[in-house]
Design a protein around this motif. Sequence first.
Motif, PDB file in Angstrom:
ATOM      1  N   TYR A  14       0.874  -1.168   0.000  1.00  0.00           N
ATOM      2  CA  TYR A  14       0.000   0.000   0.000  1.00  0.00           C
ATOM      3  C   TYR A  14       0.915   1.224   0.000  1.00  0.00           C
ATOM      4  O   TYR A  14       1.782   1.351   0.877  1.00  0.00           O
ATOM      5  N   SER A  15       0.723   2.135  -0.939  1.00  0.00           N
ATOM      6  CA  SER A  15       1.654   3.253  -1.095  1.00  0.00           C
ATOM      7  C   SER A  15       0.935   4.591  -1.131  1.00  0.00           C
ATOM      8  O   SER A  15      -0.068   4.742  -1.825  1.00  0.00           O
ATOM      9  N   HIS A  16       1.469   5.570  -0.368  1.00  0.00           N
ATOM     10  CA  HIS A  16       1.033   6.954  -0.499  1.00  0.00           C
ATOM     11  C   HIS A  16       1.719   7.631  -1.678  1.00  0.00           C
ATOM     12  O   HIS A  16       1.289   8.687  -2.119  1.00  0.00           O
ATOM     13  N   ARG A  17       2.799   7.041  -2.140  1.00  0.00           N
ATOM     14  CA  ARG A  17       3.550   7.624  -3.242  1.00  0.00           C
ATOM     15  C   ARG A  17       2.931   7.199  -4.566  1.00  0.00           C
ATOM     16  O   ARG A  17       2.546   6.046  -4.750  1.00  0.00           O
ATOM     17  N   GLN A  18       2.870   8.154  -5.511  1.00  0.00           N
ATOM     18  CA  GLN A  18       2.282   7.855  -6.806  1.00  0.00           C
ATOM     19  C   GLN A  18       3.021   6.717  -7.483  1.00  0.00           C
ATOM     20  O   GLN A  18       4.239   6.587  -7.353  1.00  0.00           O
ATOM     21  N   PHE A  52      -2.097   2.287  -4.892  1.00  0.00           N
ATOM     22  CA  PHE A  52      -1.907   3.681  -4.513  1.00  0.00           C
ATOM     23  C   PHE A  52      -3.093   4.092  -3.645  1.00  0.00           C
ATOM     24  O   PHE A  52      -4.230   4.169  -4.103  1.00  0.00           O
ATOM     25  N   GLU A  83      -4.310   7.057  -1.620  1.00  0.00           N
ATOM     26  CA  GLU A  83      -4.056   8.476  -1.359  1.00  0.00           C
ATOM     27  C   GLU A  83      -4.548   8.891   0.020  1.00  0.00           C
ATOM     28  O   GLU A  83      -3.894   9.651   0.725  1.00  0.00           O
ATOM     29  N   LYS A  84      -5.725   8.389   0.421  1.00  0.00           N
ATOM     30  CA  LYS A  84      -6.310   8.757   1.702  1.00  0.00           C
ATOM     31  C   LYS A  84      -6.850   7.510   2.398  1.00  0.00           C
ATOM     32  O   LYS A  84      -7.217   6.535   1.765  1.00  0.00           O
ATOM     33  N   THR A 130       5.162   5.391   2.684  1.00  0.00           N
ATOM     34  CA  THR A 130       4.498   6.666   2.877  1.00  0.00           C
ATOM     35  C   THR A 130       5.506   7.799   2.970  1.00  0.00           C
ATOM     36  O   THR A 130       6.714   7.581   3.033  1.00  0.00           O
ATOM     37  N   ARG A 139       2.831  10.543   9.028  1.00  0.00           N
ATOM     38  CA  ARG A 139       2.095   9.380   8.508  1.00  0.00           C
ATOM     39  C   ARG A 139       2.736   8.075   8.962  1.00  0.00           C
ATOM     40  O   ARG A 139       2.034   7.082   9.188  1.00  0.00           O
ATOM     41  N   SER A 175      10.632   9.937   3.603  1.00  0.00           N
ATOM     42  CA  SER A 175       9.694   8.910   3.154  1.00  0.00           C
ATOM     43  C   SER A 175      10.169   7.605   3.775  1.00  0.00           C
ATOM     44  O   SER A 175      11.358   7.458   4.086  1.00  0.00           O
TER      45      SER A 175
END
Length: 334
Positions: free
Chosen positions: A26-30, A53, A55-56, A76, A81, A251
């Motif tokens: 699971y990634s917050h990064r694009q 991805f 985002e929230k 993340t 975070r 990160s």
Amino acid sequence: MNTRIFLALSTALVAAPALADEVNVYSHRQPELVQPLFDAFTAETGINVNVAFVEKGMVERLVAEGSRSPADLVMTVDIARLQQVVEAGVIQPVEDPALEAAVPASFRDPANQWFGLTSRARIVYASRDRVADGEVTTYEDLADPKWKGRICTRSFTSDYNVALTAAYLAHHGTEATTAWLEGVKANLAKKPEGNDRSQVKSIWAGECDISLGNTYYMGQMVADPEQKAWADSVRIVFPTFEGQGTHMNISGVAMTKAAPNRDNALKLMEFLASDEAQAIYAETNHEFPVKDGVKRSALVESWGDFTADPINLVDVSNLRPEALKLIEAVNFDG
């Protein structure tokens, strides 16, 4: 097999059976920012990386999925975070000599629940035409009346500015931090809005002379034909806290408590901290490698050397709630 986009079910919270040749992230990064890393890992190990991805709502999603989560790792940005997943109890500590040797103690959780992968500095973008060399040197200086009507910034309730304020609070205490916030607010050229890049656009347009921003946005602007003129209008200044260093953020990566593919997940974590991956990450994202000895990209190197603030990022994160209260108390964005 090429890396596939992993689409975790948002309603059916039953994880698929673990496969020996995959790892789920699971990634917050694009995706475009992490894809080169995963492609290199798959080429080296034969292990497929499935990335969603998110985002929230990553923490809420992991809490809801619980032990049935298909996610092995979370990636993340921002210390806040990373601390959120720690506080939610959805990740596990990883005791691994290779990771501990690669990632300096200042860039990992004391209990090894997360590990930094890259760092970035919170710097000042200064007009090449209207700000002299040496005119701004410290964060404290931003409250000096000489900057009245000359500063632009995004909202100070944004993650990056809350972290900066928390670091100021750690160094100077509540009373001095409140005074600093009031001083910076009094020096604003306009109401906080937009993102870090739009502040540089405002400098280019002559609306202000300096702004706060993260270093990697310079790389993004230089690469964008529509924004390169903004980038060319400013230079990067690495301010410091008086007697200390430049504020940093990171990160990072953490292993979920569920981790159905734990062995593969650990291999990916070790790879992300390797010289090869650190170089790819730094080149792709215009950030600083956390591993000692890995060269910065040519563009990042051109920004010059600086001294990083030695304060522990966990201590900074713990002060974020108080920092946010101070920001709101002075009505910074009002």
